[in-house]
Motif scaffolding. Structure first.
Motif, PDB file in Angstrom:
ATOM      1  N   LEU A 139      -2.304  -0.593  -4.293  1.00 54.25           N
ATOM      2  CA  LEU A 139      -3.457   0.315  -3.776  1.00 54.25           C
ATOM      3  C   LEU A 139      -2.695   1.394  -2.965  1.00 54.25           C
ATOM      4  CD1 LEU A 139      -6.354   0.461  -2.659  1.00 54.25           C
ATOM      5  CD2 LEU A 139      -5.542  -0.648  -0.540  1.00 54.25           C
ATOM      6  N   LEU A 140      -3.094   2.791  -3.553  1.00 55.03           N
ATOM      7  CA  LEU A 140      -2.760   4.047  -3.098  1.00 55.03           C
ATOM      8  C   LEU A 140      -3.706   4.696  -2.448  1.00 55.03           C
ATOM      9  CD1 LEU A 140      -0.353   6.192  -3.226  1.00 55.03           C
ATOM     10  CD2 LEU A 140      -1.555   6.878  -5.328  1.00 55.03           C
ATOM     11  N   LEU A 141      -3.412   4.884  -1.146  1.00 53.71           N
ATOM     12  CA  LEU A 141      -4.428   5.770  -0.143  1.00 53.71           C
ATOM     13  C   LEU A 141      -3.948   6.963   0.053  1.00 53.71           C
ATOM     14  CD1 LEU A 141      -5.320   2.776   2.203  1.00 53.71           C
ATOM     15  CD2 LEU A 141      -6.494   3.543  -0.019  1.00 53.71           C
ATOM     16  N   ALA A 142      -4.591   8.202  -0.193  1.00 54.35           N
ATOM     17  CA  ALA A 142      -4.038   9.247   0.026  1.00 54.35           C
ATOM     18  C   ALA A 142      -5.011  10.115   0.730  1.00 54.35           C
ATOM     19  CB  ALA A 142      -3.718  10.103  -1.292  1.00 54.35           C
ATOM     20  N   ASP A 143      -4.574  10.817   1.872  1.00 54.63           N
ATOM     21  CA  ASP A 143      -5.460  11.604   2.849  1.00 54.63           C
ATOM     22  C   ASP A 143      -5.091  12.729   2.661  1.00 54.63           C
ATOM     23  OD1 ASP A 143      -7.274  12.362   4.888  1.00 54.63           O
ATOM     24  OD2 ASP A 143      -6.425  11.169   6.453  1.00 54.63           O
ATOM     25  N   ILE A 180       0.911  -1.252   0.202  1.00 53.92           N
ATOM     26  CA  ILE A 180       0.183  -0.067   0.070  1.00 53.92           C
ATOM     27  C   ILE A 180       0.943   1.315   0.125  1.00 53.92           C
ATOM     28  CG2 ILE A 180      -1.679   1.304   1.408  1.00 53.92           C
ATOM     29  CD1 ILE A 180      -2.776  -1.116   2.434  1.00 53.92           C
ATOM     30  N   GLY A 181       0.523   2.328  -0.918  1.00 55.33           N
ATOM     31  CA  GLY A 181       1.127   3.460  -1.020  1.00 55.33           C
ATOM     32  C   GLY A 181       0.343   4.555   0.206  1.00 55.33           C
ATOM     33  N   PHE A 182       0.778   5.134   0.901  1.00 54.47           N
ATOM     34  CA  PHE A 182      -0.179   6.020   1.923  1.00 54.47           C
ATOM     35  C   PHE A 182       0.418   7.381   2.164  1.00 54.47           C
ATOM     36  CE2 PHE A 182      -2.807   7.418   5.326  1.00 54.47           C
ATOM     37  CZ  PHE A 182      -3.785   6.400   5.453  1.00 54.47           C
ATOM     38  N   VAL A 183      -0.474   8.296   1.703  1.00 51.30           N
ATOM     39  CA  VAL A 183      -0.123   9.692   1.877  1.00 51.30           C
ATOM     40  C   VAL A 183      -0.753  10.057   3.137  1.00 51.30           C
ATOM     41  CG1 VAL A 183       0.140  12.034   0.927  1.00 51.30           C
ATOM     42  CG2 VAL A 183       0.035  10.099  -0.587  1.00 51.30           C
ATOM     43  N   PHE A 184      -0.019  10.352   4.213  1.00 55.04           N
ATOM     44  CA  PHE A 184      -0.595  10.826   5.487  1.00 55.04           C
ATOM     45  C   PHE A 184      -0.936  12.168   5.645  1.00 55.04           C
ATOM     46  CE2 PHE A 184       2.243   7.351   6.359  1.00 55.04           C
ATOM     47  CZ  PHE A 184       1.233   6.393   7.227  1.00 55.04           C
ATOM     48  N   GLN A 185      -2.288  12.663   6.337  1.00 55.71           N
ATOM     49  CA  GLN A 185      -2.610  13.734   6.253  1.00 55.71           C
ATOM     50  C   GLN A 185      -1.597  14.723   6.660  1.00 55.71           C
ATOM     51  OE1 GLN A 185      -6.620  14.123   8.208  1.00 55.71           O
ATOM     52  NE2 GLN A 185      -7.044  16.119   7.189  1.00 55.71           N
ATOM     53  N   ASP A 186      -1.006  14.261   7.814  1.00 52.39           N
ATOM     54  CA  ASP A 186       0.177  15.243   8.521  1.00 52.39           C
ATOM     55  C   ASP A 186       1.657  14.906   8.206  1.00 52.39           C
ATOM     56  OD1 ASP A 186      -0.210  12.868   9.547  1.00 52.39           O
ATOM     57  OD2 ASP A 186      -0.240  13.467  11.791  1.00 52.39           O
TER      58      ASP A 186
END
Ligand SMILES: Nc1ncnc2c1ncn2[C@@H]1O[C@H](COP(=O)(O)OP(=O)(O)OP(=O)(O)O)[C@@H](O)[C@H]1O
Ligand SMILES: Nc1ncnc2c1ncn2[C@@H]1O[C@H](COP(=O)(O)OP(=O)(O)OP(=O)(O)O)[C@@H](O)[C@H]1O
Ligand SMILES: [Mg+2]
Ligand SMILES: [Mg+2]
Lengths: 295, 224, 295, 224
Positions: free
Chosen positions: D163-167, D86-92
């Motif tokens: 799967l890319l999840l970006a917040d 998973i690629g995750f872009v954290f909101q912070d």
């Protein structure tokens, strides 16, 4: 005024908020202080013990059998006038023989075989502990040796040399190790408090940026350092005292057989308080240092 | 709007250790009671300008005069006093993680010398104005991104500042909430506070419709 | 394999990156280890010194003047067969007189006046240090006293009691304090490493979230703890050794007059390595503990 | 789009210790290769949903099935393996402050078992795609807000995730840059990666024009 109230409230709140971290810091500080104070305890007692032994340093002035009581009086006056004697005691020929018999029981046969009493009378002089090995004593000995009615003056230089040498070594070693340990304990306290505050640099930075006055920013950290340092050192002194009492209760027979029972003493209140205050001061200084401008 | 400007910037440059200059020879005057947007691409120098105004950093060159005082001449204690007159919304919020929302806000009120009951009242008031009174006792880590941002805004408003500097204050808010916050800022502005907002949100700027400075690579390229 | 390389590289990089914090942690650890190892040094030497003194514990078997050399041989055989003697020495009547004259110079007159030699011959027995005060010695003494040609057996019970009492106290105290100190040092190391890592919880959390395998996350922290702990303890041992050498050079005369020069010895390599390895192990364990899942 | 969905969520609820439920009985299926926006007001539950998908938190109720695996049944080691996909872009953002931009990105490549030269090449590639190759050796604290956000995006792309999840990945970017990033996401999506983006930016959603879920108070209120 409001600054002080704020500092106290925030300082204590922060200790409580981060209680694990605070407890860890306090434990490490307590250990450093414990080491320092045990060292103080050991050296102070060792010194007392050794200086008790060294009062055994004494010399004897042997009188010729023909010495008059005037001559003996002159010897005693010289001893008293010198100001180096802690105690003096006249041992007559009869006392000397009795003592020989007591100390050398295996020589019963010899003692019984004696027709006359070969032991000389003497004046035994105990030297004040602070004068031991001093030139004054040497002068006194020289003077006494020349007095009429005196056959010989002997003292156990070897014993004196050993005990005073040991004593001064303990003192010097104690001083050096004590200073090193004090620096070490302070450094540990500083390191621990600095590490405990490391995670809070951002918080300090923010406080500056919202315009908090210096006393608002630094006050709580000083209080926190003061409390951690003081409490840590206090715990150390308490633990040491409990350990001391326990050891005392446990080893009473051994200690008394070593003649150490009356000599061993806990740290004086003054020294104990100094350790606690020292911990608090170092802690406060660290709190002050870590809260300086960080940007 | 007349008289001496509240902010007078001339020849302002900022060079960081590595990289290109963040600000170049910037000159700008802001009148008392103005509402200004600063916009521009990422890395244009918006935050740098606001940081210099808060004295969070020192200029490499040039002069910033606020309220007639040259910022470079302030003493340490004066800097703290000057900062107390400024409300600042940080781009990265900068909430204290170990304190609750209420404590984060109260802290600023306490610094201003309010009594405890005044602090509570004021904190509740500003938290209500950003719609967060119900999350008062939560810790920052227990808030959503937008909620954290609103706490940061509430904190900046606590001191009823004469100068409000907000760095991307609506980046984590939905458009409706963003507009609400802007209306709040306008209200405060109507009360005499000078407001400077750095933002990327063109829609928001359009809706509010104020003087807008466009920065690019450290210089003002457009004034609207 | 790649996990180990990664752990080593990242661990050392992290120590270097946060060098102030690392240095502080290492200093505090070094102090804890220094205290522990000095304690080990002092107790081991004190024990050696005391047990040296206690070998002075001996008794004398006095022979009647009419004892035959067979009887003397029987005594010596009994002593040798008992397995408690470290050394035995025959002191003839002549030797005994000479010794008396030497030890009691002030009694020249008496010695000179003697027509016959009143001192008995004797066999002096030195008891092995580990047998001192034991029942075996008591049995031997009782047996010897009954042998033909033996006049008396005497030994200084008082001295033995004191020295063995002191020795066992030092041993027990040393053990207790040593254990306490070891726990304390380990706790300090743990506290310090935990505090040093406190600021990095976010980093650990992130590593878990990007899916790093456990060995990638924990490895560097274990290496870091291992290095800080081991280095700290190593520095402590080194400092102690330097201090020991310096004290030795400084106080050579005093020490030699105390008869301590040949007895004092630095920690054996085994113990010193144990301190270093212990520091490293505790550090690694802490690094392991702090890097567990934090969310 | 056909076959078994890559993400199958049913009856998902999340209750935090205090406060209202963040998610309520949410049901959702995402097909392999889809590009989805999640929007909704501040505090609606967007981040919570993404966090649950990363197993950063556990659901109070309901089931999440990804790629046929029920997430609640994964072992510790499997969780780490799942996250690597998973690629995750954290909101912070969550950059590591002690590491440079390059190191922050390389770290993820290293975790995947790339050799050192592969890591460097890959890191340079993703940093270039977000326009930050020139700031490679800076530390996060030396970057502007938008630059930090782009590093966070670059890091999420490093592993070429399925799967890319970006917040809220564009909250600190100007509209042009935001659109550029979205085009980058579309490109990646065209390569087969499933992309889920939580955002407030209606303009952006309009420009990209994809399936959009509107969350409010923990439930899906609208699908467009
Ligand atoms: N501490 C620093 N050290 C080095 N360079 C810095 C530092 N802080 C900022 N910069 C650089 O200065 C430039 C301007 O940064 P600034 O934060 O002012 O941009 P910005 O306009 O706020 O951008 P954004 O919209 O992305 O927040 C950027 O290129 C940034 O990388
Ligand atoms: N750890 C937590 N403890 C308690 N409540 C939490 C926690 N995390 C989130 N919440 C609450 O859950 C709700 C949903 O949060 P979430 O972060 O999912 O919102 P969001 O849709 O991402 O909002 P935003 O757009 O502001 O980021 C919010 O009301 C928030 O306060
Ligand atoms: Mg910025
Ligand atoms: Mg969110």
């Amino acid at each position: 005024m409001s600054g002080i109230r704020f500092a106290l409230r925030e300082g204590f709140a922060s200790i409580w908020r981060r209680r694990t971290s605070s407890a860890l810091a306090m434990t490490a500080i307590a250990l450093a202080a414990l080491v320092l104070s045990s060292l103080l305890l050991v050296t102070s007692n060792l010194e007392r013990l050794l200086s008790g032994w060294s009062t055994a340093a004494e010399f004897s002035v042997y009188l010729v059998d023909t010495a008059t009581s005037d001559q003996r009086g002159a010897v005693e006056a010289a001893v008293d006038g010198s100001g180096v004697a802690a105690r003096r005691e006249y041992v007559s020929k009869v006392d000397a023989l009795a003592r020989f018999k007591r100390d050398n029981a295996e020589l019963e046969a010899l003692a019984a075989a004696l027709q006359s009493n070969p032991f000389p009378a003497s004046v035994e002089v105990q030297v004040q502990s602070e004068k031991q090995g001093s030139a004054e004593v040497e002068v006194l000995v020289a003077v006494l040796a020349k007095l009429p009615g005196v056959a010989d003056v002997r003292y156990d230089r070897e014993w004196i040399r050993r005990v005073t040498g040991g004593l001064s070594m303990v003192r010097r070693l104690g001083l050096i190790i004590g200073l090193v340990m004090m620096a070490a304990a302070a450094l540990t306290v500083a390191a621990v408090i600095r590490l405990a505050f490391d995670a809070r640099r951002e918080e300090i930075r923010l406080m500056y940026l919202v315009g908090a006055p210096y006393r608002f920013i630094r006050g709580p950290f000083i209080v926190e350092g003061l409390v951690l340092g003081g409490l840590g050192a206090g715990v150390a002194v308490l633990v040491l005292w409990l350990g001391f009492r326990a050891a005392f209760a446990w080893w009473t027979p051994t200690l008394s057989s070593l003649g150490a029972l009356e000599v061993l003493r806990f740290l004086p209140v003054y020294t104990a308080s100094l350790v606690v205050v020292g911990g608090a001061v170092v802690g406060a200084a660290c709190g002050f240092a870590v809260s300086r401008r960080t940007s | 709007m007349s008289g001496r400007p509240i902010i007078d910037i001339s020849g302002l440059s900022k060079l960081y250790a590595r990289g290109l200059p963040a600000l170049r020879e910037l000159t700008l005057a802001v009148e008392r009671g103005e509402f200004i947007f600063i916009t521009g691409p990422s890395g244009a120098g918006k935050s740098t300008l606001l940081r210099l105004l808060l004295l969070q950093d020192r200029p490499s060159n040039g002069r910033i005069v606020v309220n007639g005082y040259d910022l470079s001449t302030l003493s340490k204690a004066q800097i703290q006093e000057y900062r107390r007159g400024i409300g600042f919304v940080f781009q990265d919020f900068r909430l204290i993680p170990a304190k609750t929302v209420l404590e984060n806000v109260c802290f600023v009120a306490e610094v201003l010398g309010m009594t405890e009951s005044q602090q509570k009242r004021r904190a509740f008031q500003v938290l209500k104005s950003v719609g967060l009174q119900h999350r008062m006792n939560a810790y920052p880590a227990e808030l959503s991104g937008g909620e954290q941002q609103r706490v940061a805004i509430a904190r900046a408003l606590t001191s009823d500042p004469s100068l409000l500097l907000a760095d991307e204050p609506t980046g984590n808010l939905d458009p409706d909430l963003a507009l609400e916050i802007m209306n709040l800022f306008r209200e405060i502005n109507a009360g005499g506070t000078t407001v400077i907002v750095a933002t990327h949100d063109r829609e928001l700027i359009r809706l509010v419709g104020c003087r807008t400075l466009m920065l690019d690579q450290g210089t003002i390229v457009e004034v609207a």
